[in-house]
Structures are given as structure tokens and as C-alpha cells.
Design a protein around this motif. Sequence first.
Motif, short mmCIF file in Angstrom:
data_model
loop_
_atom_site.label_atom_id
_atom_site.label_comp_id
_atom_site.label_asym_id
_atom_site.label_seq_id
_atom_site.Cartn_x
_atom_site.Cartn_y
_atom_site.Cartn_z
N ARG A 53 0.84 -1.21 0.00
CA ARG A 53 0.00 0.00 0.00
C ARG A 53 0.87 1.25 0.00
NH1 ARG A 53 -3.59 0.57 4.66
NH2 ARG A 53 -2.16 -0.82 5.73
N THR A 112 -8.88 -7.96 -6.68
CA THR A 112 -9.05 -6.51 -6.88
C THR A 112 -9.34 -6.19 -8.33
OG1 THR A 112 -7.45 -6.14 -5.12
CG2 THR A 112 -7.98 -4.25 -6.49
N ASP A 151 -2.73 0.32 -8.72
CA ASP A 151 -2.98 1.22 -7.59
C ASP A 151 -1.91 2.31 -7.51
OD1 ASP A 151 -0.80 -0.30 -6.90
OD2 ASP A 151 -1.77 -1.34 -5.25
N GLN A 182 0.97 5.15 -1.35
CA GLN A 182 0.54 6.03 -0.24
C GLN A 182 1.77 6.29 0.63
OE1 GLN A 182 -2.90 4.31 1.81
NE2 GLN A 182 -3.44 3.23 -0.06
N ASP A 221 -3.18 2.83 12.21
CA ASP A 221 -2.71 2.21 10.97
C ASP A 221 -1.65 1.15 11.30
OD1 ASP A 221 -0.97 4.02 11.94
OD2 ASP A 221 -0.51 5.00 10.02
N ASP A 233 -3.53 -5.51 9.80
CA ASP A 233 -4.89 -5.21 10.25
C ASP A 233 -5.60 -6.53 10.58
OD1 ASP A 233 -7.38 -4.31 10.73
OD2 ASP A 233 -7.80 -3.60 8.70
N PRO A 251 -12.48 -4.11 -0.98
CA PRO A 251 -11.17 -3.96 -1.62
C PRO A 251 -10.10 -3.34 -0.71
CG PRO A 251 -12.90 -3.27 -3.11
CD PRO A 251 -13.56 -3.57 -1.81
N ALA A 252 -10.50 -2.41 0.16
CA ALA A 252 -9.52 -1.73 1.03
C ALA A 252 -8.83 -2.71 1.98
CB ALA A 252 -10.21 -0.64 1.83
N GLN A 253 -9.50 -3.81 2.32
CA GLN A 253 -8.93 -4.77 3.28
C GLN A 253 -8.14 -5.88 2.60
OE1 GLN A 253 -12.29 -6.15 5.70
NE2 GLN A 253 -11.28 -5.29 7.49
N LYS A 284 -5.42 -6.31 0.62
CA LYS A 284 -3.96 -6.51 0.66
C LYS A 284 -3.50 -7.07 1.99
CE LYS A 284 -2.51 -3.22 -2.85
NZ LYS A 284 -1.78 -2.00 -3.16
#
Length: 528
Positions: A85, A140, A203, A206, A269, A273, A403-405, A407
Motif C-alpha cells: 500500500r 481486486t 494502484d 501512499q 494504521d 490489520d 477492496p480496502a482490506q 492486501k
Amino acid sequence: MATATLTSPSGAPPADDAIPMRRIFAFVAMVFGMFMAILDIQIVSASLAEIQAGLSASSDEIAWVQTAYLIAEVIMIPLSGYLSRALSTRVFFSIAAAGFTISSVLCAMSSSINEMILWRAVQGFIGGGMIPGVFAAAFTIFPASKRPIVSPLIGLVATLAPTIGPTVGGYLSHAFSWHWLFLVNVVPGICVTIAAWTLIDFDKPQPGLLKRFDWLGLLGMAGFLGSLEYVLEEGTRLDWFESHEIVFFTGVMLAGAVLFFWRALTRDDPLVDLYAFKNRNFAFGSLFSFCMGIGLYGLTYLYPVYLGRIRGYDALQIGETMFVTGLCMFLTAPIAGRLSQKIDPRVQMMIGFAGFALGTYIATGITADWDFHELLIPQILRGVSLMLCMVPINNLALGTLPPAQLKNASGLYNLTRNLGGAVGLAVINTMLNSRTDLHITRLHESVAAGRQVAEEALAQMMQRFLDYGEAAEQMALALLNQRAHKQALIMAFGDVFLALTMIFASLVLLALFMRKPPAAAPGAGGGH
């Protein structure tokens, strides 16, 4: 290639179903990278003796060629989601592929065992980054309608690579030299690196995540997972808690676990996670992935040990015998993909678990005479069942996450499979040793109880050694003891197969607890 192909005028196929060729080629390159990284876990397992001779290493030292790779990889796999990410999939995957290729060359050039262990650790750490990225990319960039094609492909690679690893390794070291176990990665590694750098565009990076990188969390995770892998890998050899090293690393593991979970659950963060486990399907999918690791790595270890110790096969013969499983996986992959469209994925999973349990149950009847023909049906059942399980497990575990979770979750999901393999191997080794000792004790008791039969057998054996005079009785006793030990080991193999049967039979019932995912509506599931 422009992403305009993803949008289409009315009357065209659903927008989400059109995938640019660029992304398909990028995905294929990523799958190839994952294949190399997983293959390298097992590729050296059949050829450790050749590496040991080439580097003049002791038997304790040579085991670290395998252990160093696994410890390093198991730390990187959950970390890869965060780094991917932060840097973007393109940059992170390209670095991983290039680093893996360079460390493969350095492994081949090693002139001492310490060098080899260092470069194997680097290879495992960097290579581990390629594995979860493929799972995340699959869910994804591909819409739900394409899952029946994509899921069998990544399932096949994740299970086929460790299964054929010993075969490929045995062949390479037999035909060339042990250096080629690593040099074989160079050309594909360069191709994957170039393809990843030029084609991946899923993607954006970040960079802010790097400024907030949780170094304490990394320290805790490395201490926890690295020590856990070490304890599981070395525990049997070092006699568990009789060893100071095992006691020390168990302490490190517990301290690391406390630090890691504290950081993971209190930071905004975290590196990893853990909240993905709130999703019931992901939690059960990870449990099944753990058990698949036990079955996958456990049997990839058990059959060669049996064929080597009991049948006296060399690496190449073992590889040829085990090739059946890989072939069955390859042939079953497209069938598993089609089936996942036609029937409830939970039913498909239950069929797979039941088939695996049946294969190991047949193997409980193992004797000293079993070879290719007797092992054929258990190996066919194993290969077919692995693919029937993997496709729906992947779909159910990762297919319902936002999708955010993805990776982070795919890192955790792949970690469970590797940890399952490590736990499985530790338990299998411990069980083989303890059950062999138990059966030897029982055999000695039964020989003492039926003294006359034992004396007749001993007298027959002594006839063979009459030329050795007084030593004849000693030699006959040694032979009788050797036969008893061999028989006890075979009985221990039967016990381990029975334990695996019970694990997979219980999974048939557990599969009922998963939720069936919603049917793929046109245009669903392609989170970009």
C-alpha cells in the motif's frame, strides 16, 4: 493500454467484465513470481545432502538452509500488505522480484554454509513479498464473473509449487549440480521483474504510510513469528523444552506476541490489520487454509520420508513417485473452476475435504511393501481434493472482503497456510518419534510374551551368520532389532495418516459454518 476498455457503451458486455490485456499479462507475471517463491520453499528439501557435501556443512547446520528461508518468509508475508500500500503494487512487487533473483544468484555462489544461510534468509524475506500480492490482485482487478478462471490458477500455483518442489529439486541436482536449484530462478526472475515494472498499474502509492511505519510493531511481529517458526522447525530435533534454545525462543515468541498484538489492536494504521477476522468467512477460510497447510506440507514431507527410509529411494525416484499428485492437481484445476460456478462452494469444499480424508484413511494401512502402485490412489485423491478445496476456500475467504482490506487480508490468509505447514511438520515429526518408541516397546513386550516364536526367528537368523562364530548371536539380535524398529516406524506412519484423516473429516462439518457468498451480479466484485 488505456483503462478505457473497462468502460463500455450500452449494449456492450458489462463494464466490469472487460479487462485490459495489459492487466492480464501483469497478473500472469505476478503468478509466475509467486510460483518461484513458493517452489523455493521445497526445491532444496530433496537435495540437502548434495548442498551439505558441497559446502562441507554439518547435519545441524544444513537444516538451516530450509529454516532460514521459512523464518524470513513468514515475517514478510503479513508485512507485505502494508508495504504494498505504501509503495504501490508495481514498485513493491518489482523490488521483491529483483531482490529474489539477485539473492538466488548469491545462494548459488555461496562458498560456506554461513553465506548460504544468510542469502537464503534474504531470498525468503524478499520472495515472501510476492505471494500475497497475487491473491490481492486477483480479487481486486478481476470481477466476480472471472473468478472461476482466476481462482483455480492461483490455487493451482499455491499448491502445485510445494508439491513438485522436491521433484524439480531432485532432478536439477541429479542432472546438473545443487547450484542449479538457485540459478534456475535467474532468467524467469529477470522476466518477472521487467514485466512487473512495465505492466502493473493497479494502484497508487501512499507514501504517508512509510512516515508512520510502526517499527515497534515490526519488532514484535519478527520476534513472534520468527521465534514461532524456529521453535516449530527445530523443536523435534532439539528435544523441545529439554533445549535451552527452545526455552529462550519460546520466551521471545511470547514477548513478541504481546508487543505485536498490542500494537496491532491499538494503532490507527497497524502493520497488520487483524480486524479482517471479524468477517466470519475470512476467519473460517483462514482456519481451513491453516489445515490445508498441514495437509499440503505434511504429506509432501511424509511420503518422501517413507520412500527414503523404508523403501530406500533416491531423490529422483521419490520425485517420480510423487509426480502423480501434481499431475492430478493440474488436470483438476479447470474442473474445480467450472464446478465453483455450478454448485454451492461449501458443498465443493466438503467433497474436497472428504476426498482428502479418504486418501489418508487408505494410507493408514501402509506396510513396508508399499510403492508407486499402492500409493497411487491416495495420491490421486490428494491431488484432486486439494484443488477442489482450494478454489472455494480462496473465493469464500477473500471474495467477500471490501477492496480496502484485501492486501492486508491476503497476507494474513497466506500466513495461515505457511504456519499450518510449520505446525503440521512439527506435530508430524514429534508424533513419528513418540509413536515409533511406543510401538517398539509394544513389539518388545509381544516378543517377550511369545518367547518361543522369537527364539525360532532368532535361531533362523543365526543360521545366516554361522560363519562369524561367536558374533553370530549378536548379529542376529541386531538384525531382529533393526526389523522391529522398521516395523514400529511403519506403524507410526499409519498413526500419523489416521490423525490427518480425523482433521480433514472434522473440516467437512466445519464447512457448514461458512456463509454462502451472494451470487455475482453483473458488474459486481471488481473493486478498482
